[in-house]
Write a protein that holds these residues in place. Structure first.
Motif, short mmCIF file in Angstrom:
data_model
loop_
_atom_site.label_atom_id
_atom_site.label_comp_id
_atom_site.label_asym_id
_atom_site.label_seq_id
_atom_site.Cartn_x
_atom_site.Cartn_y
_atom_site.Cartn_z
N ALA A 1 -57.53 -21.22 -54.80
CA ALA A 1 -58.33 -20.58 -55.62
C ALA A 1 -57.77 -19.12 -55.03
CB ALA A 1 -59.68 -20.65 -55.51
N ARG A 2 -57.51 -18.45 -56.25
CA ARG A 2 -57.15 -17.27 -56.13
C ARG A 2 -55.80 -16.79 -55.50
NH1 ARG A 2 -62.07 -17.07 -55.38
NH2 ARG A 2 -63.14 -15.50 -56.75
N MET A 3 -54.52 -18.00 -55.11
CA MET A 3 -53.93 -18.78 -54.47
C MET A 3 -53.31 -17.96 -53.60
SD MET A 3 -51.28 -16.38 -58.25
CE MET A 3 -50.06 -17.01 -56.98
N LEU A 4 -54.76 -18.23 -52.53
CA LEU A 4 -54.88 -17.82 -51.28
C LEU A 4 -53.65 -18.59 -50.58
CD1 LEU A 4 -58.51 -17.21 -50.80
CD2 LEU A 4 -56.77 -14.98 -50.92
N ARG A 5 -53.85 -18.09 -48.94
CA ARG A 5 -52.97 -18.81 -47.92
C ARG A 5 -53.43 -20.10 -47.35
NH1 ARG A 5 -47.38 -17.64 -47.36
NH2 ARG A 5 -46.97 -15.75 -48.27
N ARG A 6 -54.84 -19.76 -47.28
CA ARG A 6 -55.90 -21.11 -46.32
C ARG A 6 -56.81 -21.70 -48.04
NH1 ARG A 6 -52.60 -20.31 -43.92
NH2 ARG A 6 -52.03 -19.39 -42.07
N THR A 7 -57.10 -21.76 -47.05
CA THR A 7 -58.31 -23.61 -48.06
C THR A 7 -59.54 -22.54 -48.16
OG1 THR A 7 -57.25 -24.96 -47.83
CG2 THR A 7 -59.61 -25.21 -48.06
N ARG A 8 -60.37 -21.80 -46.78
CA ARG A 8 -61.40 -20.79 -46.94
C ARG A 8 -61.23 -19.66 -46.35
NH1 ARG A 8 -64.64 -25.01 -42.70
NH2 ARG A 8 -66.18 -23.67 -43.21
N VAL A 9 -61.94 -18.84 -47.39
CA VAL A 9 -62.14 -17.73 -46.91
C VAL A 9 -61.76 -17.34 -45.47
CG1 VAL A 9 -62.91 -15.07 -47.77
CG2 VAL A 9 -62.51 -17.21 -49.00
N SER B 1 -50.09 -11.58 -47.00
CA SER B 1 -50.53 -11.87 -45.85
C SER B 1 -51.52 -12.55 -46.02
CB SER B 1 -51.17 -10.37 -45.65
OG SER B 1 -50.21 -9.41 -45.46
N CYS B 2 -52.60 -12.69 -47.87
CA CYS B 2 -53.58 -13.24 -48.07
C CYS B 2 -53.08 -13.49 -49.03
CB CYS B 2 -54.72 -12.52 -48.47
SG CYS B 2 -55.73 -11.30 -47.46
N HIS B 3 -52.27 -13.73 -50.23
CA HIS B 3 -51.99 -14.71 -51.01
C HIS B 3 -50.29 -15.59 -51.52
CE1 HIS B 3 -55.34 -12.95 -53.85
NE2 HIS B 3 -54.99 -12.00 -52.72
N GLU B 4 -50.50 -16.46 -51.44
CA GLU B 4 -49.02 -16.98 -52.36
C GLU B 4 -48.12 -16.43 -53.15
OE1 GLU B 4 -47.27 -18.65 -50.17
OE2 GLU B 4 -48.36 -20.07 -48.83
N PRO B 5 -46.64 -15.31 -53.67
CA PRO B 5 -46.64 -15.23 -54.34
C PRO B 5 -46.92 -15.86 -55.99
CG PRO B 5 -44.71 -15.27 -52.97
CD PRO B 5 -45.76 -15.53 -52.69
N HIS B 6 -45.90 -17.06 -55.77
CA HIS B 6 -45.93 -17.88 -56.85
C HIS B 6 -46.68 -19.23 -57.23
CE1 HIS B 6 -42.21 -16.99 -54.79
NE2 HIS B 6 -41.74 -16.23 -56.12
N GLY B 7 -47.48 -20.13 -56.45
CA GLY B 7 -48.49 -21.03 -56.76
C GLY B 7 -49.14 -21.20 -55.37
N SER B 8 -50.01 -21.67 -55.54
CA SER B 8 -50.68 -22.36 -53.97
C SER B 8 -52.13 -23.59 -54.77
CB SER B 8 -51.88 -20.89 -53.77
OG SER B 8 -52.63 -21.45 -52.82
N ILE B 9 -52.32 -24.29 -53.76
CA ILE B 9 -53.52 -24.91 -53.30
C ILE B 9 -54.97 -25.06 -53.62
CG2 ILE B 9 -52.04 -26.98 -52.70
CD1 ILE B 9 -53.58 -26.74 -50.56
N CYS C 1 -60.06 -14.64 -43.23
CA CYS C 1 -60.41 -13.10 -42.23
C CYS C 1 -60.23 -13.10 -40.75
CB CYS C 1 -62.04 -13.20 -42.80
SG CYS C 1 -61.86 -12.86 -44.30
N LEU C 2 -60.01 -14.01 -40.41
CA LEU C 2 -60.66 -14.49 -39.57
C LEU C 2 -59.09 -13.99 -38.48
CD1 LEU C 2 -63.29 -17.05 -38.33
CD2 LEU C 2 -63.38 -14.61 -38.40
N GLU C 3 -58.33 -14.49 -39.47
CA GLU C 3 -57.07 -14.17 -38.48
C GLU C 3 -56.75 -12.88 -38.70
OE1 GLU C 3 -53.69 -15.27 -41.42
OE2 GLU C 3 -54.66 -17.89 -41.31
N CYS C 4 -57.76 -11.82 -38.68
CA CYS C 4 -57.41 -10.43 -38.29
C CYS C 4 -58.32 -10.43 -37.84
CB CYS C 4 -57.28 -9.62 -39.56
SG CYS C 4 -55.33 -9.50 -39.90
N CYS D 1 -66.84 -14.89 -46.61
CA CYS D 1 -66.96 -13.17 -46.14
C CYS D 1 -66.78 -12.53 -47.63
CB CYS D 1 -65.62 -12.57 -45.47
SG CYS D 1 -65.44 -14.02 -44.30
N THR D 2 -66.53 -13.08 -48.46
CA THR D 2 -66.10 -12.03 -49.89
C THR D 2 -67.88 -12.41 -50.58
OG1 THR D 2 -64.95 -14.09 -51.26
CG2 THR D 2 -63.48 -11.80 -50.03
N THR D 3 -68.63 -12.99 -49.78
CA THR D 3 -69.95 -12.91 -51.06
C THR D 3 -70.54 -10.93 -50.70
OG1 THR D 3 -70.73 -15.66 -50.28
CG2 THR D 3 -72.37 -13.69 -50.56
N CYS D 4 -70.36 -10.98 -49.16
CA CYS D 4 -70.79 -9.56 -49.25
C CYS D 4 -69.89 -8.92 -49.32
CB CYS D 4 -71.39 -10.02 -47.83
SG CYS D 4 -73.19 -10.07 -47.71
#
Length: 297
Positions: free
Chosen positions: A238-246, A228-236, A250-253, A279-282
């Motif tokens: 950080a942390r292999m997230l599906r979106r560039t910005r956190v 839901s949040c991570h690409e399983p093999h590789g991503s452009i 988060c706002l998808e849900c 968002c993950t700062t807090c």
């Protein structure tokens, strides 16, 4: 409800799937037991085979060397009497399913291998010999015909390309192999090892701190999976997230849109302000928390 979902998923991953595979193996064994076998005088013995067929010495250091040639190839009488013209003994002219059945005549006792015929590979007409070298020059683990990464990426080049992205699982570096997460013999979604209706059962084998159980669970991990949040093999990202910005993730849900899963609670910060855009700062314990229902650090 979240505990019930987790229980069902774990039961499926550990017990029910194994039971179904065991039943399939027993059905195969029962069906095979009632099939008449060839007459004993149709077998000629491995010494007769080796009089014409030169096998590399390396083969005799593999587990298959303990078998007679005809254990896999079938009775050779017709082949010998025809001077080699009768090639029904070989696998080159046989459909892939016959190749698979020959291998499973011994390997069906392994319930995971017995499910191969129901797997995406098996249904796709891939025979055992497409990946395994049964008469290898040098014995290697699993009798693979190539290095595992090269073998898998020969059919899955897009996945290999994902490992070239800036953030990826270290497969090209040799620290992780495809088989650490995937079982190529298993059926359908069970091809992910430790699969329990979601990929996290495979992921947490390396990331146990994300497994829980937690007092406060994050809904996406309960109703979907890590992807839901991570690409399983590789991503452009950080942390292999599906979106560039956190915040985009988060706002998808977490939105006020009607019908969006996880719309409780909605975002009450003004996310147009840069101070609220990470968002993950807090909400640092985003995989689950034992302290805060808002996953605060």
């Amino acid at each position: 409800m979240s505990d019930n979902r987790k229980t069902v998923r774990l039961l499926w991953g550990s017990g029910v799937a194994s039971l179904l595979l065991a039943v399939a193996a027993l059905q195969l064994a029962g069906a095979t037991a009632h099939q008449p076998g060839p007459a004993p005088d149709q077998f000629v013995g491995s010494d007769t085979c080796l009089a014409c067929h030169q096998i590399h010495p390396g083969f005799f250091r593999t587990p298959h060397a303990a078998l007679e040639c005809e254990s896999c190839h079938g009775p050779g009488e017709a082949h010998v009497e025809s001077g080699g013209d009768d090639r029904s003994i070989g696998f080159g002219n046989r459909p892939p399913a016959r190749f698979v059945e020959a291998c499973l005549s011994c390997h069906a006792g392994n319930t995971q291998l017995a499910a191969f015929r129901f797997s995406e590979h098996g249904r796709g007409g891939i025979a055992c010999g497409a990946c395994h070298r049964l008469h290898p020059e040098e014995p290697v683990f699993g009798l693979l015909s190539q290095r595992q990464l090269d073998l898998c990426s020969s059919c899955h080049p897009a996945v290999r390309a994902s490992f070239q992205k800036p953030f990826h699982h270290p497969v090209l570096e040799g620290a992780v192999a495809c088989g650490d997460c995937h079982d190529p013999h298993a059926g359908d979604q069970a091809s992910l090892r430790r699969f329990a209706l979601a990929t996290e059962q495979s992921c947490v084998s390396c990331h146990p701190d994300k497994n829980g159980p937690f007092v406060f669970e994050h809904a996406p991990l309960e109703v979907t999976n890590c992807q839901s949040c991570h690409e399983p093999h590789g991503s452009i990202n950080a942390r292999m997230l599906r979106r560039t910005r956190v915040q985009q993730l988060c706002l998808e849900c977490h939105s006020r849109s009607v019908g969006v899963a996880g719309s409780q609670p909605p975002a009450f910060h003004d996310v147009r302000s840069p101070r609220f855009q990470n968002c993950t700062t807090c909400h640092r314990e985003i995989h689950g928390s034992n302290v805060s229902p808002l996953f605060l650090r």
